[in-house]
Every structure is written in structure tokens, then in C-alpha cells.
Design a protein around this motif. Sequence first.
Motif, PDB file in Angstrom:
ATOM      1  N   UNK A   1       5.781   6.526 -16.246  1.00 24.38           N
ATOM      2  CA  UNK A   1       6.803   6.881 -15.279  1.00 24.38           C
ATOM      3  C   UNK A   1       6.256   7.730 -14.138  1.00 24.38           C
ATOM      4  N   UNK A   2       5.100   8.365 -14.302  1.00 25.55           N
ATOM      5  CA  UNK A   2       4.532   9.194 -13.238  1.00 25.55           C
ATOM      6  C   UNK A   2       4.234   8.371 -11.994  1.00 25.55           C
ATOM      7  N   UNK A   3       3.974   7.086 -12.165  1.00 29.01           N
ATOM      8  CA  UNK A   3       3.636   6.203 -11.051  1.00 29.01           C
ATOM      9  C   UNK A   3       4.904   5.686 -10.357  1.00 29.01           C
ATOM     10  N   UNK A   4       6.031   5.851 -11.024  1.00 29.75           N
ATOM     11  CA  UNK A   4       7.322   5.398 -10.509  1.00 29.75           C
ATOM     12  C   UNK A   4       7.672   6.161  -9.231  1.00 29.75           C
ATOM     13  N   UNK A   5       8.071   5.443  -8.182  1.00 26.52           N
ATOM     14  CA  UNK A   5       8.494   6.115  -6.958  1.00 26.52           C
ATOM     15  C   UNK A   5       8.111   5.362  -5.701  1.00 26.52           C
ATOM     16  N   UNK A   6       8.247   6.055  -4.589  1.00 23.06           N
ATOM     17  CA  UNK A   6       7.956   5.508  -3.263  1.00 23.06           C
ATOM     18  C   UNK A   6       6.700   6.206  -2.740  1.00 23.06           C
ATOM     19  N   UNK A   7       5.703   5.432  -2.294  1.00 26.72           N
ATOM     20  CA  UNK A   7       4.388   5.941  -1.932  1.00 26.72           C
ATOM     21  C   UNK A   7       3.961   5.406  -0.574  1.00 26.72           C
ATOM     22  N   UNK A   8       3.500   6.296   0.306  1.00 29.79           N
ATOM     23  CA  UNK A   8       3.024   5.907   1.642  1.00 29.79           C
ATOM     24  C   UNK A   8       1.507   6.014   1.686  1.00 29.79           C
ATOM     25  N   UNK A   9       0.836   4.956   2.174  1.00 31.61           N
ATOM     26  CA  UNK A   9      -0.621   4.958   2.269  1.00 31.61           C
ATOM     27  C   UNK A   9      -1.066   5.977   3.316  1.00 31.61           C
ATOM     28  N   UNK A  10      -1.952   6.891   2.917  1.00 31.31           N
ATOM     29  CA  UNK A  10      -2.435   7.941   3.824  1.00 31.31           C
ATOM     30  C   UNK A  10      -3.951   7.906   3.995  1.00 31.31           C
TER      31      UNK A  10
ATOM     32  N   UNK B   1      -7.889 -13.070  10.389  1.00 35.61           N
ATOM     33  CA  UNK B   1      -6.681 -12.687  11.128  1.00 35.61           C
ATOM     34  C   UNK B   1      -5.719 -11.897  10.254  1.00 35.61           C
ATOM     35  N   UNK B   2      -5.658 -12.196   8.972  1.00 30.08           N
ATOM     36  CA  UNK B   2      -4.815 -11.429   8.047  1.00 30.08           C
ATOM     37  C   UNK B   2      -5.420 -10.044   7.841  1.00 30.08           C
ATOM     38  N   UNK B   3      -6.745  -9.973   7.726  1.00 30.58           N
ATOM     39  CA  UNK B   3      -7.417  -8.675   7.571  1.00 30.58           C
ATOM     40  C   UNK B   3      -7.178  -7.783   8.773  1.00 30.58           C
ATOM     41  N   UNK B   4      -7.195  -8.350   9.959  1.00 26.63           N
ATOM     42  CA  UNK B   4      -6.980  -7.560  11.177  1.00 26.63           C
ATOM     43  C   UNK B   4      -5.585  -6.942  11.182  1.00 26.63           C
ATOM     44  N   UNK B   5      -4.601  -7.711  10.752  1.00 22.82           N
ATOM     45  CA  UNK B   5      -3.228  -7.195  10.688  1.00 22.82           C
ATOM     46  C   UNK B   5      -3.128  -6.126   9.607  1.00 22.82           C
ATOM     47  N   UNK B   6      -3.678  -6.418   8.422  1.00 32.21           N
ATOM     48  CA  UNK B   6      -3.594  -5.490   7.290  1.00 32.21           C
ATOM     49  C   UNK B   6      -4.262  -4.156   7.599  1.00 32.21           C
ATOM     50  N   UNK B   7      -5.317  -4.186   8.399  1.00 29.73           N
ATOM     51  CA  UNK B   7      -6.043  -2.953   8.717  1.00 29.73           C
ATOM     52  C   UNK B   7      -5.252  -2.021   9.626  1.00 29.73           C
ATOM     53  N   UNK B   8      -4.256  -2.570  10.322  1.00 27.50           N
ATOM     54  CA  UNK B   8      -3.535  -1.783  11.323  1.00 27.50           C
ATOM     55  C   UNK B   8      -2.056  -1.594  11.024  1.00 27.50           C
ATOM     56  N   UNK B   9      -1.639  -1.875   9.810  1.00 30.21           N
ATOM     57  CA  UNK B   9      -0.225  -1.769   9.477  1.00 30.21           C
ATOM     58  C   UNK B   9      -0.016  -0.651   8.446  1.00 30.21           C
ATOM     59  N   UNK B  10       1.051   0.105   8.607  1.00 31.50           N
ATOM     60  CA  UNK B  10       1.404   1.185   7.681  1.00 31.50           C
ATOM     61  C   UNK B  10       2.066   0.576   6.444  1.00 31.50           C
ATOM     62  N   UNK B  11       1.567   0.930   5.258  1.00 33.57           N
ATOM     63  CA  UNK B  11       2.035   0.335   4.008  1.00 33.57           C
ATOM     64  C   UNK B  11       2.747   1.380   3.155  1.00 33.57           C
ATOM     65  N   UNK B  12       3.870   0.969   2.580  1.00 32.22           N
ATOM     66  CA  UNK B  12       4.595   1.775   1.613  1.00 32.22           C
ATOM     67  C   UNK B  12       4.731   0.966   0.331  1.00 32.22           C
ATOM     68  N   UNK B  13       4.432   1.585  -0.808  1.00 27.84           N
ATOM     69  CA  UNK B  13       4.627   0.961  -2.107  1.00 27.84           C
ATOM     70  C   UNK B  13       5.860   1.562  -2.761  1.00 27.84           C
ATOM     71  N   UNK B  14       6.673   0.717  -3.356  1.00 26.32           N
ATOM     72  CA  UNK B  14       7.818   1.167  -4.136  1.00 26.32           C
ATOM     73  C   UNK B  14       7.608   0.621  -5.543  1.00 26.32           C
ATOM     74  N   UNK B  15       7.416   1.533  -6.487  1.00 27.96           N
ATOM     75  CA  UNK B  15       7.116   1.139  -7.868  1.00 27.96           C
ATOM     76  C   UNK B  15       8.230   1.628  -8.780  1.00 27.96           C
ATOM     77  N   UNK B  16       8.752   0.715  -9.585  1.00 29.34           N
ATOM     78  CA  UNK B  16       9.778   1.049 -10.567  1.00 29.34           C
ATOM     79  C   UNK B  16       9.263   0.624 -11.935  1.00 29.34           C
TER      80      UNK B  16
END
Length: 138
Positions: free
Chosen positions: A4-13, A30-45
Motif C-alpha cells: 500500500x505504500x506505493x498506492x497514490x498519485x506520483x509526479x515524475x521529478x 518520434x515517440x521517444x522525442x515526445x516522451x522526453x518532453x512530457x510531464x508524467x503522473x502515475x496513479x497507482x491503486x
Amino acid sequence: MTQQAIDGRWKCVSSERFDDYMAAVGVPIFVRMIAANVQVTLVIKVDGNRYQCRQESAFNTTELNFTLDEEFVETTPDGRKFNTTCTLEDGKVVQRQKAINPSDKDSTITRFIENDRLVTILECGEVNARREYERQSE
């Protein structure tokens, strides 16, 4: 780490060698170029041995759902397919992707809590990447 410690909302920093990892597993440039410049949030339940992992960004939202110790066919965000098994080892969630297509490569993704951050280690062959996430309020 409890599950459960991993449960939650996480922003890549923080992200180290992520492009190298994506190149190693065969993600198109082209996918790598987009992925390198996009802000990612993980939501784990977490519900017992069942995990729901949603990755959100301005580019797209993907979801990975699994039960620990049960193999399933995973389709990655760029469309590759793997026979995947996720296990809990020494307090870490370990995701092993075994290639179905001979042109794809096996990969291991390990997630764990370190210094109140969610750490993700991505490995393919000799390439190791590290991403860190800070917990966000819901």
C-alpha cells in the motif's frame, strides 16, 4: 515497503537515461522525442494483490492492470506486446516483460519507495534508467 505504500498519485521529478532505455527496447524516435518532453503522473491503486497503474500525460493516458504472480499479455504504450509477470520481491514490485515478437527485447521494471519517493528502475540488456516520482495530493 508495504504494497500500500506505493498506492497514490506520483509526479515524475527526475529522469536519468530514460531515452537510452527507450532506444534499447526499440521505441521509435518520434515517440521517444515526445516522451522526453512530457510531464508524467502515475496513479497507482493497490487492492490486495491487484494493481491498477495509470500513466497520465498531455500526450496520452495508458493503464496497466495486473495481479501479482499471474502472467498476462501486456501491450506497451507504443504497441509492443509482452508476456509479463509482476512479483513482489524484497518490498519491490518487479515487472518482467518477456518479448513475444523476436524483434523486441526483454525488459525489467522495478518500482520501490526510497526517501519518500517512488523510484522506477528500467533495465534492458546493459542499459539502466532511473526515474523518480514525488507523491502528490489526490
